[in-house]
Scaffold this active site. Sequence first.
Site, PDB file in Angstrom:
ATOM      1  N   SER A  21       0.817  -1.223   0.000  1.00  0.00           N
ATOM      2  CA  SER A  21       0.000   0.000   0.000  1.00  0.00           C
ATOM      3  C   SER A  21       0.847   1.269   0.000  1.00  0.00           C
ATOM      4  O   SER A  21       0.523   2.218  -0.731  1.00  0.00           O
ATOM      5  CB  SER A  21      -0.968   0.006   1.191  1.00  0.00           C
ATOM      6  OG  SER A  21      -1.953  -0.976   0.997  1.00  0.00           O
ATOM      7  N   LYS A  68     -10.084  -5.001  10.599  1.00  0.00           N
ATOM      8  CA  LYS A  68     -11.189  -4.464   9.800  1.00  0.00           C
ATOM      9  C   LYS A  68     -12.552  -4.541  10.507  1.00  0.00           C
ATOM     10  O   LYS A  68     -13.427  -3.730  10.220  1.00  0.00           O
ATOM     11  CB  LYS A  68     -11.269  -5.179   8.450  1.00  0.00           C
ATOM     12  CG  LYS A  68     -10.146  -4.810   7.487  1.00  0.00           C
ATOM     13  CD  LYS A  68     -10.362  -5.453   6.140  1.00  0.00           C
ATOM     14  CE  LYS A  68      -9.206  -5.224   5.205  1.00  0.00           C
ATOM     15  NZ  LYS A  68      -9.471  -5.721   3.851  1.00  0.00           N
ATOM     16  N   ASN A  89     -12.336  -0.712   5.834  1.00  0.00           N
ATOM     17  CA  ASN A  89     -10.928  -0.724   5.403  1.00  0.00           C
ATOM     18  C   ASN A  89     -10.418   0.697   5.173  1.00  0.00           C
ATOM     19  O   ASN A  89      -9.254   0.879   4.834  1.00  0.00           O
ATOM     20  CB  ASN A  89     -10.733  -1.570   4.131  1.00  0.00           C
ATOM     21  CG  ASN A  89     -11.197  -0.843   2.891  1.00  0.00           C
ATOM     22  OD1 ASN A  89     -12.191  -0.113   2.931  1.00  0.00           O
ATOM     23  ND2 ASN A  89     -10.483  -1.020   1.794  1.00  0.00           N
ATOM     24  N   ASP A 104     -13.374  -2.142  -0.293  1.00  0.00           N
ATOM     25  CA  ASP A 104     -13.015  -3.459  -0.850  1.00  0.00           C
ATOM     26  C   ASP A 104     -14.062  -3.932  -1.855  1.00  0.00           C
ATOM     27  O   ASP A 104     -13.730  -4.453  -2.924  1.00  0.00           O
ATOM     28  CB  ASP A 104     -12.886  -4.499   0.271  1.00  0.00           C
ATOM     29  CG  ASP A 104     -11.600  -4.356   1.062  1.00  0.00           C
ATOM     30  OD1 ASP A 104     -10.591  -3.894   0.493  1.00  0.00           O
ATOM     31  OD2 ASP A 104     -11.602  -4.705   2.261  1.00  0.00           O
TER      32      ASP A 104
END
Length: 274
Positions: A21, A68, A89, A104
Amino acid sequence: MFEGGQRIFALFGNPVGHSLSPLMHHTAYGEMRINALYVPFCVPNLEDAVRGIRGMGIGGVSVTIPFKSEVLRYLDELEESASRIGAVNTIVNEEGRLYGHNTDWIGFGRDLKEFLPIQGNTFGVLGAGGAARAVLFGVLSEGGNPVVLNRTAAKGEALAKEFGCSFLPLSEIRLLKADCIVNTTSVGMAPQMATSPLEAKVLGNFPHIVDIIYNPLETKLLKEARKAGCRTRSGLGMFIQQGAEQIRLWTGMEPPVESMKRAVREKLEGYEKN
Ligand code: ATR
């Protein structure tokens, strides 16, 4: 790189050492000419970490495994899809108020639509954890017909009931007629690359196989599916699209999706050569 006045974004997870990420986000900010830093935190205490978002004025946070679901209780407001999926998320900090989003399912839907139409097609969704919930929500929101496939029947049945779709025990997958199978389990993810959640002999029954895993780019499941004549799709596009949506939420600007994908793909291909 470190100077005053930068916007700060963060990743909360544990572990985060191998996350791609930061690479994806910094590739985007560089090209968008946004003066921002994206900092990965290996978080020992989530409640304290979330307090720090407000306390330090962090603009937005990506939330990953194992937080999460837990993070929901520390936020001020939940966007509807995050609440239905039961997972966040993405956190957006608007002047000290923390909003929980889920990108997501959006990322999954955007990428899947480029691969095959969702509306009217049947998708066998393999697994019944948090990732399966986002995939089910994504398929249903685009008018697809999902069937939950899970090893443990009680868990799969409960999930199918909650989302109003059907269930089939994984052991009976040969009875399923579906246009596509989506693996939402972590079976086959690096470093456990020699494993697959499905026996190779059933793969030829399905024209399309999708894995939401992106490391490795081609899992054992996808390799065997390709050999069985199926069209395949890795989780790379979903990963990029969920991140792109985070950037839209945090900046209101359009991120350079192709550059983000190229940077992450090159990094993953580099792993495979070593
Ligand atoms: P996440 O929240 O990240 O999706 P999870 O909650 O641990 O992860 O869910 C993992 C899912 O993968 C579960 O549905 C699990 O099946 P069970 O409900 O039977 O445990 C599924 N899973 C894990 N290992 C598997 C395997 N070897 N074969 C098939 N399914 C597997």
